[in-house]
Design a protein around this motif. Structure first.
Motif, short mmCIF file in Angstrom:
data_model
loop_
_atom_site.label_atom_id
_atom_site.label_comp_id
_atom_site.label_asym_id
_atom_site.label_seq_id
_atom_site.Cartn_x
_atom_site.Cartn_y
_atom_site.Cartn_z
N ILE A 21 0.80 -1.24 -0.09
CA ILE A 21 0.01 -0.12 -0.22
C ILE A 21 1.01 1.41 0.04
O ILE A 21 0.63 2.23 -0.68
CB ILE A 21 -0.77 -0.02 1.36
N LEU A 22 2.01 1.14 0.91
CA LEU A 22 2.97 2.45 0.93
C LEU A 22 3.63 2.66 -0.33
O LEU A 22 3.77 3.65 -0.95
CB LEU A 22 3.54 2.42 1.77
N HIS A 56 -5.85 -1.55 7.23
CA HIS A 56 -4.49 -1.35 7.40
C HIS A 56 -4.09 0.09 7.72
O HIS A 56 -3.10 0.19 8.59
CB HIS A 56 -3.79 -1.83 6.14
N PHE A 57 -4.77 0.89 7.42
CA PHE A 57 -4.51 2.42 7.74
C PHE A 57 -6.09 3.24 8.00
O PHE A 57 -7.09 2.83 7.51
CB PHE A 57 -3.88 3.06 6.50
N ALA A 58 -5.95 3.82 9.25
CA ALA A 58 -7.14 4.10 9.75
C ALA A 58 -7.61 5.39 8.93
O ALA A 58 -8.96 5.70 8.75
CB ALA A 58 -7.05 4.83 11.12
N SER A 59 -6.73 6.15 8.11
CA SER A 59 -7.39 7.19 7.19
C SER A 59 -6.13 7.60 6.28
O SER A 59 -5.11 6.81 6.29
CB SER A 59 -7.44 8.46 8.09
N LYS A 60 -6.54 8.27 5.36
CA LYS A 60 -5.64 8.93 4.58
C LYS A 60 -4.17 9.62 5.04
O LYS A 60 -3.14 9.23 4.64
CB LYS A 60 -6.06 9.71 3.32
N ALA A 62 -3.11 8.65 7.86
CA ALA A 62 -2.53 7.54 8.57
C ALA A 62 -1.46 7.10 7.47
O ALA A 62 -0.32 6.61 7.73
CB ALA A 62 -3.41 6.51 9.06
N ILE A 63 -1.70 7.13 6.15
CA ILE A 63 -0.85 6.59 5.09
C ILE A 63 0.16 7.74 4.72
O ILE A 63 1.54 7.38 4.69
CB ILE A 63 -1.57 6.48 3.65
N TYR A 64 -0.05 8.74 5.18
CA TYR A 64 1.00 9.97 4.93
C TYR A 64 1.81 9.84 6.09
O TYR A 64 3.05 10.08 5.91
CB TYR A 64 0.10 11.24 4.78
N ASP A 65 1.26 9.57 7.22
CA ASP A 65 2.20 9.35 8.31
C ASP A 65 3.19 8.23 8.12
O ASP A 65 4.28 8.40 8.53
CB ASP A 65 1.38 9.16 9.65
N SER A 127 2.60 12.07 13.37
CA SER A 127 2.45 11.71 14.89
C SER A 127 3.91 11.61 15.36
O SER A 127 5.21 11.88 14.74
CB SER A 127 2.28 10.21 14.83
N GLU A 128 3.92 11.63 16.63
CA GLU A 128 5.19 11.56 17.49
C GLU A 128 6.03 10.57 16.92
O GLU A 128 7.52 10.72 16.86
CB GLU A 128 5.03 11.43 18.76
#
Length: 209
Positions: A21-22, A56-60, A62-65, A127-128
């Motif tokens: 996905i990434l 796999h990812f909670a949101s778009k 989250a993918i960026y993260d 995110s941190e």
């Protein structure tokens, strides 16, 4: 057999899907721009329905993260390798190696650089956990400068801004060229002179300024 590690094949498949996905997300970002990334297109290319991405990812974002964290982890590794190779060099030579490494890493991938260093995505804040490798990378550069005697925060900020400016100009005005790349060493030498960093032939620390 006794002593063998039990494989978690389900976890392995899940991790492989996340990596796919990434990889696809990066491909879309490089083709259409970071802001044009859509879950639908990523899902289509991976071969799943868009709602399935949420497992796999909670949101778009989250993918960026995840993309942000992976990009800075790669940068951290590349920078660490370059610093290790330059350990026996003079402070100025190590400085040139550090700046060249970051410059080349940055101009090699516009989408990656924009995500790492520019506020390209409205509403996205890393995110941190994802931000941690960027902090370590910058801290390592600051430590390298400190070891050479450059400890004034403003001096360090000027250097970082100067390199970022050359990267931005290269990507904006001469992508694939070398007009700003050719200026990099000269700019670094001017900065080094300004902060009193010892010339390559000297062995002492920087002169007071």
């Amino acid at each position: 057999m006794l002593g063998e590690t039990t494989r978690d094949r389900k976890a392995e498949r899940r991790e492989a899907t996340r990596r796919e996905i990434l990889d696809v997300a990066w491909a879309v970002a490089r083709e259409h721009g970071l802001a044009q990334l859509t879950l639908r297109e990523v899902a289509d290319r991976v071969g799943m329905r868009a709602p399935s991405l949420y497992t796999h990812f909670a949101s778009k974002n989250a993918i960026y993260d995840a993309m942000f964290g992976a990009a800075w982890e790669e940068c951290e590794q590349v920078a660490a390798q370059a610093q290790q190779q330059a350990l026996s060099d003079t402070p100025r030579a190590r400085l040139r190696a550090m700046t060249r490494t970051f410059f080349e890493f940055s101009v090699a991938d516009l989408a990656r650089y924009q995500l790492m260093n520019q506020r390209t995505i409205p509403g996205f804040t890393p995110s941190e956990e994802a931000f941690a490798p960027s902090v370590r990378t910058v801290r390592s550069a600051v430590d390298l400068l400190g070891a050479a005697g450059v400890t004034d925060r403003d001096d360090v900020e000027i250097l970082f801004a100067m390199i970022a400016g050359l990267v931005d100009q290269q990507l904006a005005n001469d992508p694939g060229g070398d007009t700003r790349r050719r200026l990099l060493d000269r700019a670094v030498e001017m900065w080094a002179d300004g902060v009193g960093l010892s010339p390559d032939s000297a062995v002492s620390g920087p002169e007071p300024h």
